[in-house]
Design a protein around this motif. Structure first.
Motif, short mmCIF file in Angstrom:
data_model
loop_
_atom_site.label_atom_id
_atom_site.label_comp_id
_atom_site.label_asym_id
_atom_site.label_seq_id
_atom_site.Cartn_x
_atom_site.Cartn_y
_atom_site.Cartn_z
N ARG A 165 0.84 -1.20 0.00
CA ARG A 165 0.00 0.00 0.00
C ARG A 165 0.88 1.25 0.00
NH1 ARG A 165 -4.25 -2.70 -1.00
NH2 ARG A 165 -5.01 -4.15 0.56
N ALA A 166 0.61 2.18 -0.90
CA ALA A 166 1.37 3.43 -0.93
C ALA A 166 0.69 4.44 -0.01
CB ALA A 166 1.47 3.95 -2.34
N HIS A 167 0.95 4.32 1.28
CA HIS A 167 0.36 5.22 2.26
C HIS A 167 1.43 6.18 2.78
CE1 HIS A 167 -3.08 2.15 3.20
NE2 HIS A 167 -3.20 2.71 2.03
N ALA A 168 0.98 7.19 3.58
CA ALA A 168 1.94 8.18 4.09
C ALA A 168 3.01 7.52 4.97
CB ALA A 168 1.21 9.26 4.86
N SER A 169 2.59 6.56 5.81
CA SER A 169 3.54 5.96 6.76
C SER A 169 4.35 4.82 6.14
CB SER A 169 2.80 5.45 8.00
OG SER A 169 2.01 4.33 7.66
N THR A 170 4.04 4.45 4.90
CA THR A 170 4.84 3.39 4.27
C THR A 170 5.68 3.94 3.11
OG1 THR A 170 3.02 2.82 2.77
CG2 THR A 170 3.17 1.56 4.79
N ILE A 208 8.03 -22.23 2.11
CA ILE A 208 7.56 -20.86 2.33
C ILE A 208 6.05 -20.81 2.17
CG2 ILE A 208 7.66 -18.50 1.43
CD1 ILE A 208 10.50 -19.18 0.43
N ILE A 209 5.40 -20.23 3.18
CA ILE A 209 3.95 -20.07 3.12
C ILE A 209 3.65 -18.60 2.84
CG2 ILE A 209 1.77 -20.45 4.35
CD1 ILE A 209 3.50 -22.97 4.20
N GLY A 210 2.95 -18.38 1.74
CA GLY A 210 2.72 -17.00 1.30
C GLY A 210 1.57 -16.29 1.97
N GLY A 211 1.53 -16.33 3.29
CA GLY A 211 0.57 -15.49 4.03
C GLY A 211 -0.89 -15.87 3.85
N GLY A 212 -1.76 -15.00 4.37
CA GLY A 212 -3.22 -15.14 4.21
C GLY A 212 -3.77 -16.43 4.76
N HIS A 244 9.59 -20.50 6.46
CA HIS A 244 9.13 -19.13 6.59
C HIS A 244 7.63 -19.03 6.34
CE1 HIS A 244 9.30 -14.79 6.52
NE2 HIS A 244 8.75 -14.76 5.33
N ILE A 245 6.94 -18.35 7.25
CA ILE A 245 5.52 -18.05 7.02
C ILE A 245 5.43 -16.54 6.86
CG2 ILE A 245 3.19 -18.15 7.95
CD1 ILE A 245 3.97 -20.59 9.51
N SER A 246 5.05 -16.10 5.70
CA SER A 246 5.03 -14.66 5.47
C SER A 246 3.98 -13.99 6.34
CB SER A 246 4.74 -14.36 4.00
OG SER A 246 4.62 -12.97 3.83
N THR A 247 4.30 -12.77 6.82
CA THR A 247 3.35 -12.02 7.65
C THR A 247 2.41 -11.19 6.77
OG1 THR A 247 5.01 -10.29 7.85
CG2 THR A 247 4.84 -11.84 9.69
N GLY A 248 2.62 -11.22 5.46
CA GLY A 248 1.77 -10.43 4.58
C GLY A 248 0.94 -11.30 3.66
N GLY A 249 -0.37 -11.08 3.61
CA GLY A 249 -1.24 -11.82 2.69
C GLY A 249 -1.15 -11.18 1.32
N GLY A 250 -1.79 -10.00 1.18
CA GLY A 250 -1.78 -9.28 -0.10
C GLY A 250 -0.37 -8.95 -0.55
N ALA A 251 0.48 -8.55 0.41
CA ALA A 251 1.85 -8.16 0.06
C ALA A 251 2.62 -9.34 -0.50
CB ALA A 251 2.56 -7.58 1.28
N SER A 252 2.46 -10.53 0.11
CA SER A 252 3.25 -11.66 -0.40
C SER A 252 2.72 -12.12 -1.75
CB SER A 252 3.34 -12.79 0.62
OG SER A 252 2.12 -13.41 0.77
N LEU A 253 1.41 -11.98 -1.98
CA LEU A 253 0.86 -12.31 -3.31
C LEU A 253 1.47 -11.40 -4.37
CD1 LEU A 253 -2.96 -13.01 -3.55
CD2 LEU A 253 -1.05 -14.50 -4.08
#
Ligand code: AMP
Length: 394
Positions: free
Chosen positions: A152-157, A347-351, A368-377
């Motif tokens: 996500r292109a947000h202010a804090s990222t 590797i598990i791609g989140g979600g 590794h289990i990714s902490t990002g669902g949408g991000a890892s996709l």
């Protein structure tokens, strides 16, 4: 990784703004029901404390849609974080303005300050430069550790990285390196397993993986559109009619690229998604018109497990069936169990697949289990994540 990381900065006595993903589930009494995401940030926060930084943490929680709402306050997270760090965590009731500035000004090296939910401000999700500038004014350095929000292109990222030297935290670095290595220089055979509800959501992933993997195993709801494209009767199973041609062309592309795509040979069918109804396993050539496929069958489980057994790198995204119902979780269980037994990089791609692996008790056995669902996709699609792109190059 070609982005700056913690080691590239002099952090002593510096005010460091760290974007974390502390979006934990809360029950109706504001109790945290799963603290995985808080535990996941400890390496970065402890590193910064060790280096004598003033640690200012910013995160979102839930979707308060740009308005302050006590339901989405990070107060419970501050308490839990303090407990896990064994250290006082100060809380600022606003992430910008006088409250935040005063709290930051009081900090000494090794102090930790957590700012209130950044999504209480409209400027966050709009990536408003003025809001980003206000946030950035609290610090000397920006560290993004929130892999799960980096798509996500947000202010804090993204926004704050325009105003401060910016690098990746430990968690962000780990996610990118493990998944990046798997995609760019995998030990072979490299097997990807895709499942879940929709082909539409995973087209980009399939296309990207076709030029990287040796074998692609497809299960879950998305398999039925592929089966349909091969001319099978799929009864009432999940179908995306507008994706049938695409499924056929992906199968053709795989043949041209010498990538083996394995679809289910047998599936578990039932008449409706309700507890207690009868179900049976049938060949994919014999799916009754009035039934729907809800899991992969035993033959397919064995076939997939065999492929996983011989693999050196395995990436998985998406359950093999309607795993939320215990009777239809067997296919997902078989894949998780085969991965847990394997010596491959797993590797598990989140979600949902990450949730399934944890729920079934296999979390510890995975690389590794990714902490990002949408991000890892998006990562698996080969797209550059905006939150990563915004960081300074080495
Ligand atoms: P996704 O978010 O695309 O990974 O999809 C996850 C969802 O797919 C889960 O909620 C599963 O219940 C659902 N799912 C998996 N297999 C099937 C199936 N055969 N029919 C319907 N839904 C399915």
């Amino acid at each position: 990784m070609n982005k700056k990381t913690l080691e590239d900065f002099n952090l002593e006595n510096k005010r460091v703004l760290v974007r974390e993903d502390l979006n934990v589930p809360l029950d109706e009494n504001q109790n945290i029901t799963d603290d995985t995401r808080i535990r996941a940030v400890l390496p970065t926060i402890n590193y910064l404390i060790d280096k004598g930084a003033k640690v200012i943490i910013v995160s979102h929680l839930g979707r308060p849609k740009g308005k302050a709402n006590p339901k989405y306050s990070l107060v419970p997270v501050a308490k839990k974080l303090s407990e896990l760090l064994k250290k006082e965590v100060t809380f600022a009731q606003n992430c910008i303005g006088e409250v935040a500035e005063k709290a930051a000004a009081k900090m000494k090296p090794k102090d930790v300050l957590l700012l209130e939910n950044v999504r209480f401000h409209e400027g966050e999700e709009k990536n408003d430069p003025e809001f980003a500038k206000n946030l950035a004014s609290l610090a000397d350095v920006f560290i993004n550790d929130a892999f799960g929000t980096s798509h996500r292109a947000h202010a804090s990222t993204v926004g704050v990285a325009q105003f401060l030297p910016a690098g990746a935290g430990c968690l962000m670095q780990k996610e990118i390196e493990i998944m990046g290595n798997a995609l760019e220089k995998p030990e072979r055979p490299f097997v990807a397993i895709l499942g879940g509800a929709k082909v539409g959501d995973k087209i980009g992933v399939i296309q990207n993986l076709l030029s990287k993997v040796d074998v692609l195993l497809i299960g879950g709801g998305m398999a039925y559109t592929f089966l349909k494209s091969q001319g099978h009767e799929i009864g009432q199973s999940l179908l995306e009619p507008d994706k049938i041609e695409l499924a056929a062309s992906l199968l053709k592309e795989a043949r041209q690229k010498n990538v083996e795509i394995l679809l289910p040979d047998d599936v578990v069918v039932t008449s409706k998604l309700e507890e207690g109804l009868p179900y049976e396993t049938v060949s994919v050539t014999q799916i009754p018109k009035d039934k729907m496929g809800v899991d992969i069958g035993q033959k397919t489980r064995d076939k997939f497990a065999d492929v996983i057994k011989d693999a050196k790198t395995v990436v998985w995204n998406g359950p093999m069936g309607v795993f939320e119902m215990k009777v239809y979780a067997e296919g997902t269980l078989a894949v998780a169990s085969a991965m847990a037994k394997s010596k491959a990089v797993t590797i598990i791609g989140g979600g949902d697949s990450a949730a399934a692996v944890k729920q079934l008790g296999f979390a510890e056995a995975m690389t590794h289990i990714s902490t990002g669902g949408g991000a890892s996709l998006e990562f698996l699609e080969g797209r550059e994540l905006p939150g990563v792109a915004a960081l300074n190059d080495r």
